[in-house]
Write a protein that holds these residues in place. Structure first.
Motif, PDB file in Angstrom:
ATOM      1  N   ASN A 168      21.294 -52.820 -32.107  1.00  0.00           N
ATOM      2  CA  ASN A 168      22.098 -53.937 -32.584  1.00  0.00           C
ATOM      3  C   ASN A 168      21.977 -55.120 -31.633  1.00  0.00           C
ATOM      4  O   ASN A 168      22.947 -55.844 -31.396  1.00  0.00           O
ATOM      5  CB  ASN A 168      23.559 -53.512 -32.720  1.00  0.00           C
ATOM      6  CG  ASN A 168      23.755 -52.456 -33.781  1.00  0.00           C
ATOM      7  OD1 ASN A 168      23.847 -52.761 -34.956  1.00  0.00           O
ATOM      8  ND2 ASN A 168      23.808 -51.194 -33.367  1.00  0.00           N
ATOM      9  N   ALA A 169      20.764 -55.304 -31.077  1.00  0.00           N
ATOM     10  CA  ALA A 169      20.535 -56.345 -30.074  1.00  0.00           C
ATOM     11  C   ALA A 169      21.013 -57.709 -30.557  1.00  0.00           C
ATOM     12  O   ALA A 169      20.827 -58.080 -31.721  1.00  0.00           O
ATOM     13  CB  ALA A 169      19.045 -56.409 -29.728  1.00  0.00           C
ATOM     14  N   ASP A 170      21.658 -58.426 -29.636  1.00  0.00           N
ATOM     15  CA  ASP A 170      22.178 -59.774 -29.858  1.00  0.00           C
ATOM     16  C   ASP A 170      23.407 -59.815 -30.760  1.00  0.00           C
ATOM     17  O   ASP A 170      23.879 -60.894 -31.115  1.00  0.00           O
ATOM     18  CB  ASP A 170      21.088 -60.711 -30.405  1.00  0.00           C
ATOM     19  CG  ASP A 170      19.929 -60.878 -29.431  1.00  0.00           C
ATOM     20  OD1 ASP A 170      20.202 -61.074 -28.232  1.00  0.00           O
ATOM     21  OD2 ASP A 170      18.771 -60.777 -29.855  1.00  0.00           O
ATOM     22  N   SER A 212      24.155 -60.361 -15.429  1.00  0.00           N
ATOM     23  CA  SER A 212      23.857 -59.305 -16.398  1.00  0.00           C
ATOM     24  C   SER A 212      22.662 -59.714 -17.244  1.00  0.00           C
ATOM     25  O   SER A 212      22.784 -60.542 -18.142  1.00  0.00           O
ATOM     26  CB  SER A 212      25.077 -59.046 -17.295  1.00  0.00           C
ATOM     27  OG  SER A 212      26.167 -58.584 -16.535  1.00  0.00           O
ATOM     28  N   GLN A 213      21.513 -59.149 -16.935  1.00  0.00           N
ATOM     29  CA  GLN A 213      20.289 -59.501 -17.647  1.00  0.00           C
ATOM     30  C   GLN A 213      20.225 -58.859 -19.028  1.00  0.00           C
ATOM     31  O   GLN A 213      19.662 -59.427 -19.956  1.00  0.00           O
ATOM     32  CB  GLN A 213      19.067 -59.069 -16.837  1.00  0.00           C
ATOM     33  CG  GLN A 213      17.735 -59.439 -17.479  1.00  0.00           C
ATOM     34  CD  GLN A 213      16.552 -59.052 -16.622  1.00  0.00           C
ATOM     35  OE1 GLN A 213      16.712 -58.433 -15.569  1.00  0.00           O
ATOM     36  NE2 GLN A 213      15.358 -59.402 -17.061  1.00  0.00           N
ATOM     37  N   PHE A 214      20.816 -57.661 -19.159  1.00  0.00           N
ATOM     38  CA  PHE A 214      20.679 -56.911 -20.409  1.00  0.00           C
ATOM     39  C   PHE A 214      21.990 -56.745 -21.183  1.00  0.00           C
ATOM     40  O   PHE A 214      22.019 -56.961 -22.386  1.00  0.00           O
ATOM     41  CB  PHE A 214      20.081 -55.527 -20.121  1.00  0.00           C
ATOM     42  CG  PHE A 214      18.727 -55.582 -19.480  1.00  0.00           C
ATOM     43  CD1 PHE A 214      17.622 -56.043 -20.184  1.00  0.00           C
ATOM     44  CD2 PHE A 214      18.557 -55.198 -18.156  1.00  0.00           C
ATOM     45  CE1 PHE A 214      16.370 -56.108 -19.587  1.00  0.00           C
ATOM     46  CE2 PHE A 214      17.309 -55.256 -17.556  1.00  0.00           C
ATOM     47  CZ  PHE A 214      16.213 -55.712 -18.266  1.00  0.00           C
ATOM     48  N   THR A 217      29.309 -58.604 -21.274  1.00  0.00           N
ATOM     49  CA  THR A 217      30.663 -58.319 -21.734  1.00  0.00           C
ATOM     50  C   THR A 217      31.164 -59.491 -22.566  1.00  0.00           C
ATOM     51  O   THR A 217      31.025 -60.647 -22.158  1.00  0.00           O
ATOM     52  CB  THR A 217      31.614 -58.111 -20.543  1.00  0.00           C
ATOM     53  OG1 THR A 217      31.158 -57.008 -19.748  1.00  0.00           O
ATOM     54  CG2 THR A 217      33.028 -57.822 -21.023  1.00  0.00           C
ATOM     55  N   VAL A 218      31.710 -59.178 -23.732  1.00  0.00           N
ATOM     56  CA  VAL A 218      32.378 -60.195 -24.546  1.00  0.00           C
ATOM     57  C   VAL A 218      33.863 -59.912 -24.400  1.00  0.00           C
ATOM     58  O   VAL A 218      34.385 -58.958 -24.994  1.00  0.00           O
ATOM     59  CB  VAL A 218      31.933 -60.123 -26.022  1.00  0.00           C
ATOM     60  CG1 VAL A 218      32.645 -61.197 -26.839  1.00  0.00           C
ATOM     61  CG2 VAL A 218      30.420 -60.298 -26.121  1.00  0.00           C
ATOM     62  N   TYR A 223      30.733 -55.392 -26.170  1.00  0.00           N
ATOM     63  CA  TYR A 223      29.523 -55.640 -25.391  1.00  0.00           C
ATOM     64  C   TYR A 223      28.385 -56.100 -26.299  1.00  0.00           C
ATOM     65  O   TYR A 223      28.354 -55.797 -27.494  1.00  0.00           O
ATOM     66  CB  TYR A 223      29.103 -54.375 -24.641  1.00  0.00           C
ATOM     67  CG  TYR A 223      30.121 -53.933 -23.623  1.00  0.00           C
ATOM     68  CD1 TYR A 223      30.175 -54.518 -22.366  1.00  0.00           C
ATOM     69  CD2 TYR A 223      31.054 -52.930 -23.930  1.00  0.00           C
ATOM     70  CE1 TYR A 223      31.124 -54.115 -21.431  1.00  0.00           C
ATOM     71  CE2 TYR A 223      32.000 -52.529 -23.004  1.00  0.00           C
ATOM     72  CZ  TYR A 223      32.025 -53.125 -21.758  1.00  0.00           C
ATOM     73  OH  TYR A 223      32.963 -52.742 -20.833  1.00  0.00           O
ATOM     74  N   ARG A 224      27.432 -56.810 -25.680  1.00  0.00           N
ATOM     75  CA  ARG A 224      26.275 -57.309 -26.416  1.00  0.00           C
ATOM     76  C   ARG A 224      25.011 -57.092 -25.585  1.00  0.00           C
ATOM     77  O   ARG A 224      24.986 -57.403 -24.393  1.00  0.00           O
ATOM     78  CB  ARG A 224      26.434 -58.795 -26.735  1.00  0.00           C
ATOM     79  CG  ARG A 224      25.239 -59.414 -27.464  1.00  0.00           C
ATOM     80  CD  ARG A 224      25.615 -60.785 -28.005  1.00  0.00           C
ATOM     81  NE  ARG A 224      25.895 -61.734 -26.952  1.00  0.00           N
ATOM     82  CZ  ARG A 224      25.019 -62.641 -26.497  1.00  0.00           C
ATOM     83  NH1 ARG A 224      23.810 -62.675 -27.001  1.00  0.00           N
ATOM     84  NH2 ARG A 224      25.344 -63.492 -25.554  1.00  0.00           N
ATOM     85  N   PHE A 225      23.970 -56.521 -26.214  1.00  0.00           N
ATOM     86  CA  PHE A 225      22.688 -56.359 -25.536  1.00  0.00           C
ATOM     87  C   PHE A 225      21.852 -57.605 -25.787  1.00  0.00           C
ATOM     88  O   PHE A 225      21.713 -58.064 -26.920  1.00  0.00           O
ATOM     89  CB  PHE A 225      21.942 -55.121 -26.058  1.00  0.00           C
ATOM     90  CG  PHE A 225      20.666 -54.838 -25.329  1.00  0.00           C
ATOM     91  CD1 PHE A 225      20.658 -54.082 -24.173  1.00  0.00           C
ATOM     92  CD2 PHE A 225      19.460 -55.345 -25.787  1.00  0.00           C
ATOM     93  CE1 PHE A 225      19.480 -53.829 -23.480  1.00  0.00           C
ATOM     94  CE2 PHE A 225      18.274 -55.103 -25.110  1.00  0.00           C
ATOM     95  CZ  PHE A 225      18.285 -54.351 -23.959  1.00  0.00           C
TER      96      PHE A 225
END
Length: 231
Positions: A168-170, A212-214, A217-218, A223-225
């Protein structure tokens, strides 16, 4: 007219979740706890798509799928299998029986919704087994992770968490959904468990609180990748 989906799942909590999620997407949804019950209703309902859990009590999902595929009335009906099994043989068996796609438990509701939309369009989304995000390489089949060419040792839960984030990237994934998909319903509300695993996973991927490169935290959500990595 809204598409009709039949959900055949003997776990009441999972069935309720699927019915709620798919109804929210605008589909007409019917739920059944057994393949026998669903098959008896299909001729009248004529669904556009069926979600069959493989490990049903009584008639299993693959057997039910074969019966559906023998009936020309349902030649255009799409079928997605829900399975707790993640071996290549189990997947091949399901696809050979006539499934259009499969989703392995535990699954993301977002992923399942995307696969339902894709199946109804006629094309299931295919993700490469090996995915690369800047210096990070993830092999979904062998469960091997490398960072700048060096192996990263992850626990089972850490890899499942990373896998869900990557799939679920981005997208921002709420904490409750991550807990539900990776740990199960018994952990709903135990966000500290998730936050601790995220912290450990970040450390292994070289992420820090300030850089955080990858995994981002929202605040107040989850969280978001980060899928789009700088070249």
């Amino acid at each position: 007219m809204a598409k009709r989906i039949c959900v055949v799942e003997d776990d009441e909590s999972i069935r309720a979740l699927l019915l709620a999620a798919l109804s929210a997407e605008g589909y007409q949804v019917n739920g059944y706890s057994s393949a026998e019950e669903a098959l008896a209703a299909l001729s009248e309902l004529r669904p556009d798509l069926i979600l069959f859990d493989i490990m049903l009590e009584g008639m299993d999902g693959v057997t039910a799928l074969k019966l559906v595929r023998r009936n020309p009335v349902f030649s255009a009906t799409k079928v997605i299998l829900l399975t707790a099994k993640d071996t290549e043989t189990d997947k091949v068996t399901g696809l050979d029986a006539g499934a259009d796609d499969y989703v392995t438990k535990p699954f993301s509701v977002l992923e399942l919704s995307a696969r339902v939309r894709a199946a109804l369009r006629g094309t299931a989304p295919v993700q490469p087994e090996v995915q690369r995000f800047g210096p990070l390489t993830i092999d979904m089949k062998t469960r091997e992770v490398q960072l700048s060419g060096e192996p990263v040792e992850l626990t089972y839960k850490e890899f499942e968490l990373l896998k869900m984030l990557v799939q679920n990237a981005d997208r921002v994934l709420p904490r409750e959904e991550l807990l539900q998909s990776v740990w199960g319903y018994d952990y709903i509300g135990e966000t500290r468990t998730l936050d601790m695993h995220i912290g450990t996973l970040r450390g292994k991927l070289g992420d820090t609180a300030s850089d955080s490169q990858f995994i981002r935290t929202v605040r107040g959500v989850g969280y978001r990748f980060i899928g789009q990595q700088p070249q």
